[in-house]
Design a protein around this motif. Structure first.
Motif, PDB file in Angstrom:
ATOM      1  N   ALA A  60     -13.583-125.216  21.346  1.00  0.00           N
ATOM      2  CA  ALA A  60     -13.541-124.937  19.908  1.00  0.00           C
ATOM      3  C   ALA A  60     -13.617-123.440  19.627  1.00  0.00           C
ATOM      4  O   ALA A  60     -13.963-122.638  20.498  1.00  0.00           O
ATOM      5  N   ALA A  61     -13.314-123.083  18.400  1.00  0.00           N
ATOM      6  CA  ALA A  61     -13.347-121.688  17.965  1.00  0.00           C
ATOM      7  C   ALA A  61     -14.589-121.428  17.121  1.00  0.00           C
ATOM      8  O   ALA A  61     -15.054-122.308  16.391  1.00  0.00           O
ATOM      9  N   VAL A  62     -15.113-120.231  17.222  1.00  0.00           N
ATOM     10  CA  VAL A  62     -16.215-119.821  16.352  1.00  0.00           C
ATOM     11  C   VAL A  62     -15.633-119.629  14.960  1.00  0.00           C
ATOM     12  O   VAL A  62     -14.674-118.882  14.770  1.00  0.00           O
ATOM     13  N   CYS A  63     -16.201-120.321  13.966  1.00  0.00           N
ATOM     14  CA  CYS A  63     -15.609-120.281  12.625  1.00  0.00           C
ATOM     15  C   CYS A  63     -16.563-119.732  11.567  1.00  0.00           C
ATOM     16  O   CYS A  63     -16.333-119.879  10.370  1.00  0.00           O
ATOM     17  N   SER A  64     -17.669-119.112  12.011  1.00  0.00           N
ATOM     18  CA  SER A  64     -18.620-118.540  11.056  1.00  0.00           C
ATOM     19  C   SER A  64     -19.236-117.293  11.647  1.00  0.00           C
ATOM     20  O   SER A  64     -19.003-116.949  12.816  1.00  0.00           O
ATOM     21  N   GLY A  65     -20.042-116.629  10.842  1.00  0.00           N
ATOM     22  CA  GLY A  65     -20.812-115.521  11.362  1.00  0.00           C
ATOM     23  C   GLY A  65     -21.951-116.051  12.220  1.00  0.00           C
ATOM     24  O   GLY A  65     -22.206-117.252  12.252  1.00  0.00           O
ATOM     25  N   VAL A  66     -22.625-115.146  12.914  1.00  0.00           N
ATOM     26  CA  VAL A  66     -23.761-115.529  13.750  1.00  0.00           C
ATOM     27  C   VAL A  66     -25.038-115.285  12.961  1.00  0.00           C
ATOM     28  O   VAL A  66     -25.265-114.196  12.446  1.00  0.00           O
ATOM     29  N   TYR A  67     -25.879-116.316  12.862  1.00  0.00           N
ATOM     30  CA  TYR A  67     -27.114-116.221  12.092  1.00  0.00           C
ATOM     31  C   TYR A  67     -28.310-116.172  13.046  1.00  0.00           C
ATOM     32  O   TYR A  67     -28.386-116.935  13.994  1.00  0.00           O
ATOM     33  N   ARG A  72     -41.652-119.515  14.507  1.00  0.00           N
ATOM     34  CA  ARG A  72     -42.796-119.660  15.414  1.00  0.00           C
ATOM     35  C   ARG A  72     -42.645-118.828  16.689  1.00  0.00           C
ATOM     36  O   ARG A  72     -42.901-119.290  17.799  1.00  0.00           O
ATOM     37  N   GLY A  73     -42.194-117.619  16.516  1.00  0.00           N
ATOM     38  CA  GLY A  73     -42.068-116.708  17.646  1.00  0.00           C
ATOM     39  C   GLY A  73     -40.807-116.888  18.466  1.00  0.00           C
ATOM     40  O   GLY A  73     -40.597-116.189  19.454  1.00  0.00           O
ATOM     41  N   ARG A  74     -39.957-117.851  18.061  1.00  0.00           N
ATOM     42  CA  ARG A  74     -38.710-118.086  18.784  1.00  0.00           C
ATOM     43  C   ARG A  74     -37.540-117.585  17.963  1.00  0.00           C
ATOM     44  O   ARG A  74     -37.442-117.863  16.781  1.00  0.00           O
ATOM     45  N   GLN A  75     -36.661-116.843  18.617  1.00  0.00           N
ATOM     46  CA  GLN A  75     -35.471-116.359  17.932  1.00  0.00           C
ATOM     47  C   GLN A  75     -34.370-117.405  18.059  1.00  0.00           C
ATOM     48  O   GLN A  75     -33.972-117.781  19.160  1.00  0.00           O
ATOM     49  N   ILE A  76     -33.885-117.886  16.935  1.00  0.00           N
ATOM     50  CA  ILE A  76     -32.871-118.938  16.929  1.00  0.00           C
ATOM     51  C   ILE A  76     -31.526-118.350  16.507  1.00  0.00           C
ATOM     52  O   ILE A  76     -31.394-117.754  15.439  1.00  0.00           O
ATOM     53  N   ILE A  77     -30.540-118.504  17.377  1.00  0.00           N
ATOM     54  CA  ILE A  77     -29.172-118.053  17.103  1.00  0.00           C
ATOM     55  C   ILE A  77     -28.356-119.276  16.723  1.00  0.00           C
ATOM     56  O   ILE A  77     -28.339-120.273  17.445  1.00  0.00           O
ATOM     57  N   SER A  78     -27.685-119.236  15.591  1.00  0.00           N
ATOM     58  CA  SER A  78     -26.876-120.382  15.172  1.00  0.00           C
ATOM     59  C   SER A  78     -25.489-119.934  14.724  1.00  0.00           C
ATOM     60  O   SER A  78     -25.302-118.816  14.225  1.00  0.00           O
ATOM     61  N   VAL A  79     -24.518-120.820  14.933  1.00  0.00           N
ATOM     62  CA  VAL A  79     -23.135-120.535  14.580  1.00  0.00           C
ATOM     63  C   VAL A  79     -22.423-121.867  14.358  1.00  0.00           C
ATOM     64  O   VAL A  79     -22.873-122.913  14.848  1.00  0.00           O
ATOM     65  N   ASN A  80     -21.344-121.855  13.633  1.00  0.00           N
ATOM     66  CA  ASN A  80     -20.519-123.049  13.464  1.00  0.00           C
ATOM     67  C   ASN A  80     -19.251-122.905  14.291  1.00  0.00           C
ATOM     68  O   ASN A  80     -18.666-121.812  14.359  1.00  0.00           O
ATOM     69  N   ILE A  81     -18.845-123.996  14.917  1.00  0.00           N
ATOM     70  CA  ILE A  81     -17.598-124.009  15.684  1.00  0.00           C
ATOM     71  C   ILE A  81     -16.672-125.061  15.085  1.00  0.00           C
ATOM     72  O   ILE A  81     -17.123-125.966  14.380  1.00  0.00           O
ATOM     73  N   ALA A  82     -15.376-124.957  15.374  1.00  0.00           N
ATOM     74  CA  ALA A  82     -14.422-125.894  14.780  1.00  0.00           C
ATOM     75  C   ALA A  82     -13.239-126.137  15.699  1.00  0.00           C
ATOM     76  O   ALA A  82     -12.826-125.253  16.465  1.00  0.00           O
ATOM     77  N   THR A 101     -21.170-111.662  21.640  1.00  0.00           N
ATOM     78  CA  THR A 101     -20.175-112.503  22.310  1.00  0.00           C
ATOM     79  C   THR A 101     -19.452-113.427  21.340  1.00  0.00           C
ATOM     80  O   THR A 101     -18.235-113.627  21.431  1.00  0.00           O
ATOM     81  N   LEU A 102     -20.203-113.982  20.380  1.00  0.00           N
ATOM     82  CA  LEU A 102     -19.664-115.025  19.500  1.00  0.00           C
ATOM     83  C   LEU A 102     -18.972-114.438  18.277  1.00  0.00           C
ATOM     84  O   LEU A 102     -19.420-114.585  17.143  1.00  0.00           O
ATOM     85  N   ARG A 103     -17.851-113.805  18.522  1.00  0.00           N
ATOM     86  CA  ARG A 103     -17.089-113.222  17.412  1.00  0.00           C
ATOM     87  C   ARG A 103     -16.277-114.306  16.707  1.00  0.00           C
ATOM     88  O   ARG A 103     -15.719-115.196  17.346  1.00  0.00           O
ATOM     89  N   LYS A 104     -16.209-114.207  15.405  1.00  0.00           N
ATOM     90  CA  LYS A 104     -15.464-115.200  14.621  1.00  0.00           C
ATOM     91  C   LYS A 104     -14.009-115.241  15.076  1.00  0.00           C
ATOM     92  O   LYS A 104     -13.352-114.213  15.213  1.00  0.00           O
ATOM     93  N   GLY A 105     -13.509-116.451  15.335  1.00  0.00           N
ATOM     94  CA  GLY A 105     -12.138-116.626  15.785  1.00  0.00           C
ATOM     95  C   GLY A 105     -11.994-116.727  17.292  1.00  0.00           C
ATOM     96  O   GLY A 105     -10.951-117.153  17.802  1.00  0.00           O
ATOM     97  N   SER A 106     -13.040-116.349  18.039  1.00  0.00           N
ATOM     98  CA  SER A 106     -12.972-116.440  19.508  1.00  0.00           C
ATOM     99  C   SER A 106     -13.093-117.901  19.939  1.00  0.00           C
ATOM    100  O   SER A 106     -13.794-118.691  19.314  1.00  0.00           O
ATOM    101  N   TRP A 107     -12.431-118.222  21.027  1.00  0.00           N
ATOM    102  CA  TRP A 107     -12.347-119.620  21.487  1.00  0.00           C
ATOM    103  C   TRP A 107     -13.087-119.780  22.805  1.00  0.00           C
ATOM    104  O   TRP A 107     -12.876-119.030  23.748  1.00  0.00           O
ATOM    105  N   PHE A 108     -13.965-120.786  22.866  1.00  0.00           N
ATOM    106  CA  PHE A 108     -14.742-121.042  24.073  1.00  0.00           C
ATOM    107  C   PHE A 108     -14.836-122.539  24.331  1.00  0.00           C
ATOM    108  O   PHE A 108     -14.528-123.357  23.457  1.00  0.00           O
ATOM    109  N   VAL A 109     -15.312-122.884  25.519  1.00  0.00           N
ATOM    110  CA  VAL A 109     -15.751-124.243  25.791  1.00  0.00           C
ATOM    111  C   VAL A 109     -17.275-124.210  25.737  1.00  0.00           C
ATOM    112  O   VAL A 109     -17.916-123.439  26.453  1.00  0.00           O
ATOM    113  N   PHE A 110     -17.843-125.022  24.862  1.00  0.00           N
ATOM    114  CA  PHE A 110     -19.293-125.120  24.693  1.00  0.00           C
ATOM    115  C   PHE A 110     -19.740-126.439  25.317  1.00  0.00           C
ATOM    116  O   PHE A 110     -19.180-127.492  25.028  1.00  0.00           O
TER     117      PHE A 110
END
Length: 219
Positions: A60-67, A72-82, A101-110
């Motif tokens: 899938a492709a990354v279709c959003s910004g990275v949030y 609780r002391g943990r850094q959570i990285i979230s993104v939407n793929i499509a 790494t997770l630039r919008k429009g880039s395609w990966f296998v997750f």
């Protein structure tokens, strides 16, 4: 001949102590530290086919910004793929470098576990591959080793790979006639294949030889 783990590139005092916690004190111990299980990298499915409680791969492709959020002391990285079948949320923990790494429009296998959080499905802490890199390991059996806190499976795989690349040929002590009679593989083939079998057939062949050796030496 067994050598110190320090002869392996990337093994310092800290890593050496971690290996010692799982009973690995030299290169011979590492060579015979067989995987406890294997993971097969399966063909990616469409997002619409992802099911709760499974480990699946999706191309899938990354279709959003990275949030980035801290909980609780943990850094959570979230993104939407499509993909063509829909969108899906993906989250990682304490991996801030992914923001680059997770630039919008880039395609990966997750590939990761599908879980339900607050009533919604998401993929949790997946591995990321380029499509070509995933194609190389598709359907191959990947080793899973016994670990301890601080020692990752990736580190063990890296060190075993390095060891096997530099390993001199072992002396074959079983006569060829005996190996043919019982259908036993060459010891060098078995030692390498038990760690990195290409398929289940290779795994069974290598396991048969090494089990035979264990019983023979025990007797």
């Amino acid at each position: 001949m067994a050598q110190s783990l320090r002869t392996l590139k990337g093994v310092g005092e800290k890593t050496e102590k971690l290996f010692q916690k799982v009973g690995i004190y030299d290169t011979d111990d590492l060579l015979h530290y067989y995987p406890r299980n294997y993971d097969e990298y399966e063909t990616p499915v469409d997002i619409a086919e992802l099911k709760e409680g499974t480990v699946q791969a999706v191309s899938a492709a990354v279709c959003s910004g990275v949030y980035v959020n801290s909980v609780r002391g943990r850094q959570i990285i979230s993104v939407n793929i499509a993909d063509q079948s829909g969108k899906f949320p993906v989250v990682w923990f304490n991996l801030p470098y992914l923001k680059k790494t997770l630039r919008k429009g880039s395609w990966f296998v997750f590939r990761g576990r599908i879980v339900r959080k607050q009533g919604k499905l998401e993929m949790e802490h997946p591995e990321i591959f380029t499509p070509s890199a995933y194609e190389e390991i598709l359907h191959n059996l990947q080793p899973i080793y016994g670990l301890t806190a601080g020692l990752s499976n990736k580190t063990v795989v890296k060190m075993v790979t390095q060891l096997l690349e530099d390993l001199p040929m072992q002396s074959e002590y079983l006569p060829e006639e005996l190996r043919e009679r019982y259908g036993l593989a060459d010891v060098n083939y078995a030692l390498k294949t038990i760690h990195f079998p290409k398929n289940k057939e290779e795994l069974l062949v290598s396991r048969k030889r090494l089990v035979f050796d264990e019983f023979l030496l025990f007797i």
